[in-house]
Every structure is written in C-alpha cells, then in structure tokens.
Design a protein around this motif. Structure first.
Motif, PDB file in Angstrom:
ATOM      1  N   VAL A   1       0.860  -1.169  -0.178  1.00 39.52           N
ATOM      2  CA  VAL A   1       0.118  -0.089   0.025  1.00 39.52           C
ATOM      3  C   VAL A   1       0.908   1.353  -0.057  1.00 39.52           C
ATOM      4  O   VAL A   1       1.650   1.413   0.853  1.00 39.52           O
ATOM      5  N   VAL A   2       0.851   2.082  -0.917  1.00 39.82           N
ATOM      6  CA  VAL A   2       1.275   3.537  -1.074  1.00 39.82           C
ATOM      7  C   VAL A   2       0.477   4.626  -0.595  1.00 39.82           C
ATOM      8  O   VAL A   2      -0.760   4.728  -1.191  1.00 39.82           O
ATOM      9  N   PHE A   3       0.571   5.263   0.292  1.00 35.87           N
ATOM     10  CA  PHE A   3      -0.230   6.213   0.608  1.00 35.87           C
ATOM     11  C   PHE A   3      -0.422   7.236  -0.206  1.00 35.87           C
ATOM     12  O   PHE A   3       0.658   7.622  -0.701  1.00 35.87           O
ATOM     13  N   PRO A   4      -1.431   7.988  -0.116  1.00 31.81           N
ATOM     14  CA  PRO A   4      -2.068   8.945  -0.960  1.00 31.81           C
ATOM     15  C   PRO A   4      -1.450  10.418  -0.551  1.00 31.81           C
ATOM     16  O   PRO A   4      -0.758  10.416   0.636  1.00 31.81           O
ATOM     17  N   THR A   5      -1.378  11.122  -1.564  1.00 32.53           N
ATOM     18  CA  THR A   5      -0.884  12.866  -1.039  1.00 32.53           C
ATOM     19  C   THR A   5      -1.578  13.182  -0.056  1.00 32.53           C
ATOM     20  O   THR A   5      -2.833  13.124  -0.219  1.00 32.53           O
ATOM     21  N   PRO A   6      -1.004  13.532   1.173  1.00 33.11           N
ATOM     22  CA  PRO A   6      -1.655  13.988   2.441  1.00 33.11           C
ATOM     23  C   PRO A   6      -2.090  15.448   2.336  1.00 33.11           C
ATOM     24  O   PRO A   6      -1.764  16.233   1.559  1.00 33.11           O
ATOM     25  N   TYR A   7      -3.051  15.516   2.921  1.00 35.74           N
ATOM     26  CA  TYR A   7      -3.486  16.821   3.221  1.00 35.74           C
ATOM     27  C   TYR A   7      -4.408  16.995   4.725  1.00 35.74           C
ATOM     28  O   TYR A   7      -4.533  15.866   5.194  1.00 35.74           O
ATOM     29  N   VAL A   8      -4.497  17.956   5.209  1.00 35.44           N
ATOM     30  CA  VAL A   8      -4.821  18.254   6.589  1.00 35.44           C
ATOM     31  C   VAL A   8      -6.346  17.471   6.761  1.00 35.44           C
ATOM     32  O   VAL A   8      -7.190  17.435   5.781  1.00 35.44           O
ATOM     33  N   ASN A   9      -6.516  16.547   7.782  1.00 34.90           N
ATOM     34  CA  ASN A   9      -7.677  15.870   8.146  1.00 34.90           C
ATOM     35  C   ASN A   9      -7.895  14.686   7.068  1.00 34.90           C
ATOM     36  O   ASN A   9      -8.924  14.076   7.007  1.00 34.90           O
ATOM     37  N   ARG A  10      -6.705  14.194   6.267  1.00 41.84           N
ATOM     38  CA  ARG A  10      -6.917  13.183   5.569  1.00 41.84           C
ATOM     39  C   ARG A  10      -6.632  11.837   6.248  1.00 41.84           C
ATOM     40  O   ARG A  10      -5.714  11.936   7.279  1.00 41.84           O
ATOM     41  N   SER A  11      -7.504  10.739   6.040  1.00 48.44           N
ATOM     42  CA  SER A  11      -6.988   9.723   6.780  1.00 48.44           C
ATOM     43  C   SER A  11      -6.970   8.459   5.713  1.00 48.44           C
ATOM     44  O   SER A  11      -8.015   8.448   4.837  1.00 48.44           O
ATOM     45  N   LEU A  12      -6.407   7.533   5.970  1.00 48.17           N
ATOM     46  CA  LEU A  12      -6.245   6.230   5.180  1.00 48.17           C
ATOM     47  C   LEU A  12      -6.736   5.030   6.083  1.00 48.17           C
ATOM     48  O   LEU A  12      -6.141   4.802   7.034  1.00 48.17           O
ATOM     49  N   ARG A  13      -7.778   4.128   5.594  1.00 44.60           N
ATOM     50  CA  ARG A  13      -8.163   3.024   6.214  1.00 44.60           C
ATOM     51  C   ARG A  13      -7.785   1.898   5.542  1.00 44.60           C
ATOM     52  O   ARG A  13      -8.372   1.850   4.235  1.00 44.60           O
TER      53      ARG A  13
ATOM     54  N   PRO B   1       5.925   7.840   0.564  1.00 51.24           N
ATOM     55  CA  PRO B   1       7.163   8.522   0.168  1.00 51.24           C
ATOM     56  C   PRO B   1       7.175   9.947   0.724  1.00 51.24           C
ATOM     57  O   PRO B   1       6.109  10.753   0.562  1.00 51.24           O
ATOM     58  N   GLY B   2       8.394  10.399   1.274  1.00 55.16           N
ATOM     59  CA  GLY B   2       8.659  11.776   1.752  1.00 55.16           C
ATOM     60  C   GLY B   2       8.082  12.090   3.174  1.00 55.16           C
ATOM     61  O   GLY B   2       8.150  13.082   3.709  1.00 55.16           O
ATOM     62  N   ARG B   3       7.357  11.076   3.746  1.00 53.00           N
ATOM     63  CA  ARG B   3       6.695  11.020   5.024  1.00 53.00           C
ATOM     64  C   ARG B   3       6.752  10.115   5.880  1.00 53.00           C
ATOM     65  O   ARG B   3       7.413   8.892   5.292  1.00 53.00           O
ATOM     66  N   THR B   4       6.541   9.892   7.289  1.00 55.83           N
ATOM     67  CA  THR B   4       6.951   9.050   8.034  1.00 55.83           C
ATOM     68  C   THR B   4       5.693   8.305   8.440  1.00 55.83           C
ATOM     69  O   THR B   4       4.727   9.071   8.584  1.00 55.83           O
ATOM     70  N   ILE B   5       5.675   7.070   8.687  1.00 58.61           N
ATOM     71  CA  ILE B   5       4.335   6.411   9.166  1.00 58.61           C
ATOM     72  C   ILE B   5       4.872   5.790  10.425  1.00 58.61           C
ATOM     73  O   ILE B   5       5.830   5.042  10.652  1.00 58.61           O
TER      74      ILE B   5
ATOM     75  N   TYR C   1      -3.373  11.457   9.001  1.00 55.61           N
ATOM     76  CA  TYR C   1      -2.141  12.262   8.669  1.00 55.61           C
ATOM     77  C   TYR C   1      -2.085  13.819   9.565  1.00 55.61           C
ATOM     78  O   TYR C   1      -3.272  14.313   9.668  1.00 55.61           O
ATOM     79  N   THR C   2      -0.992  14.077   9.774  1.00 48.08           N
ATOM     80  CA  THR C   2      -0.711  15.356  10.969  1.00 48.08           C
ATOM     81  C   THR C   2       0.326  15.893  10.118  1.00 48.08           C
ATOM     82  O   THR C   2       1.556  15.413  10.003  1.00 48.08           O
ATOM     83  N   SER C   3      -0.208  17.300   9.630  1.00 48.78           N
ATOM     84  CA  SER C   3       0.657  17.971   8.915  1.00 48.78           C
ATOM     85  C   SER C   3       1.705  18.546   9.665  1.00 48.78           C
ATOM     86  O   SER C   3       2.862  18.908   9.481  1.00 48.78           O
ATOM     87  N   ASP C   4       1.529  18.883  10.975  1.00 48.48           N
ATOM     88  CA  ASP C   4       2.363  19.351  12.053  1.00 48.48           C
ATOM     89  C   ASP C   4       3.719  18.301  11.987  1.00 48.48           C
ATOM     90  O   ASP C   4       5.067  18.916  12.286  1.00 48.48           O
ATOM     91  N   ASP C   5       3.676  17.229  11.988  1.00 50.03           N
ATOM     92  CA  ASP C   5       4.537  16.310  11.977  1.00 50.03           C
ATOM     93  C   ASP C   5       4.892  15.448  10.727  1.00 50.03           C
ATOM     94  O   ASP C   5       5.843  14.750  10.465  1.00 50.03           O
ATOM     95  N   ASN C   6       4.104  16.118   9.672  1.00 51.73           N
ATOM     96  CA  ASN C   6       4.613  15.441   8.417  1.00 51.73           C
ATOM     97  C   ASN C   6       4.349  13.838   8.156  1.00 51.73           C
ATOM     98  O   ASN C   6       5.380  13.431   7.660  1.00 51.73           O
ATOM     99  N   ALA C   7       3.481  13.267   9.072  1.00 51.39           N
ATOM    100  CA  ALA C   7       3.509  11.824   9.272  1.00 51.39           C
ATOM    101  C   ALA C   7       2.107  11.270   9.591  1.00 51.39           C
ATOM    102  O   ALA C   7       1.230  12.035   9.702  1.00 51.39           O
ATOM    103  N   TRP C   8       1.965   9.949   9.126  1.00 47.61           N
ATOM    104  CA  TRP C   8       0.625   9.270   9.537  1.00 47.61           C
ATOM    105  C   TRP C   8       0.806   8.459  10.734  1.00 47.61           C
ATOM    106  O   TRP C   8       1.911   7.845  10.819  1.00 47.61           O
TER     107      TRP C   8
END
Length: 63
Positions: free
Chosen positions: A4-16, A31-35, A52-59
């Motif tokens: 699973v490759v996570f999608p491009t994140p934005y504020v309040n986005r969630s992947l289930r 890619p480019g983010r931490t899980i 996704y949390t933009s403050d940490d650039n992480a899921w």
C-alpha cells in the motif's frame, strides 16, 4: 503480499485499510513522510486507520 502506497496527504486526510481475510504480509510506504505504528499484517475482520498530521508530516496508526 499486499503493498500500500499512501496517497498525497492533506489536513484531516485519513487512510483506512480493512480486510475480511487475514493479510500475512503487508508493506506500507509513504514517500517523503513517516508512518508511525506501521504494521506487517492484518488479522481477519480487522482494520488499521492512519490519519495524517501536517505538524509532523506523518501518518499515525489508530485502530
């Protein structure tokens, strides 16, 4: 195996990720983010959710 490759994140986005059957080999990448709380498999009839949390650039894992 399921990759699973996570999608491009934005504020309040969630992947289930959910499955009726067990997944014994699961690979997650963002890619480019931490899980945080990554998983290598999933039990039958279960799920994992990663908001996704933009403050940490992480899921972060929930569930």
């Amino acid at each position: 195996m399921l990759a699973v490759v996570f999608p491009t994140p934005y504020v309040n986005r969630s992947l289930r990720i959910a499955s009726r059957s067990a997944i014994t080999l699961l690979t997650l990448s963002a890619p480019g983010r931490t899980i945080y709380g990554t998983i290598a498999g999933l039990a039958a009839s279960s799920y994992a959710e990663f908001p996704y949390t933009s403050d940490d650039n992480a899921w972060f894992r929930m569930g």
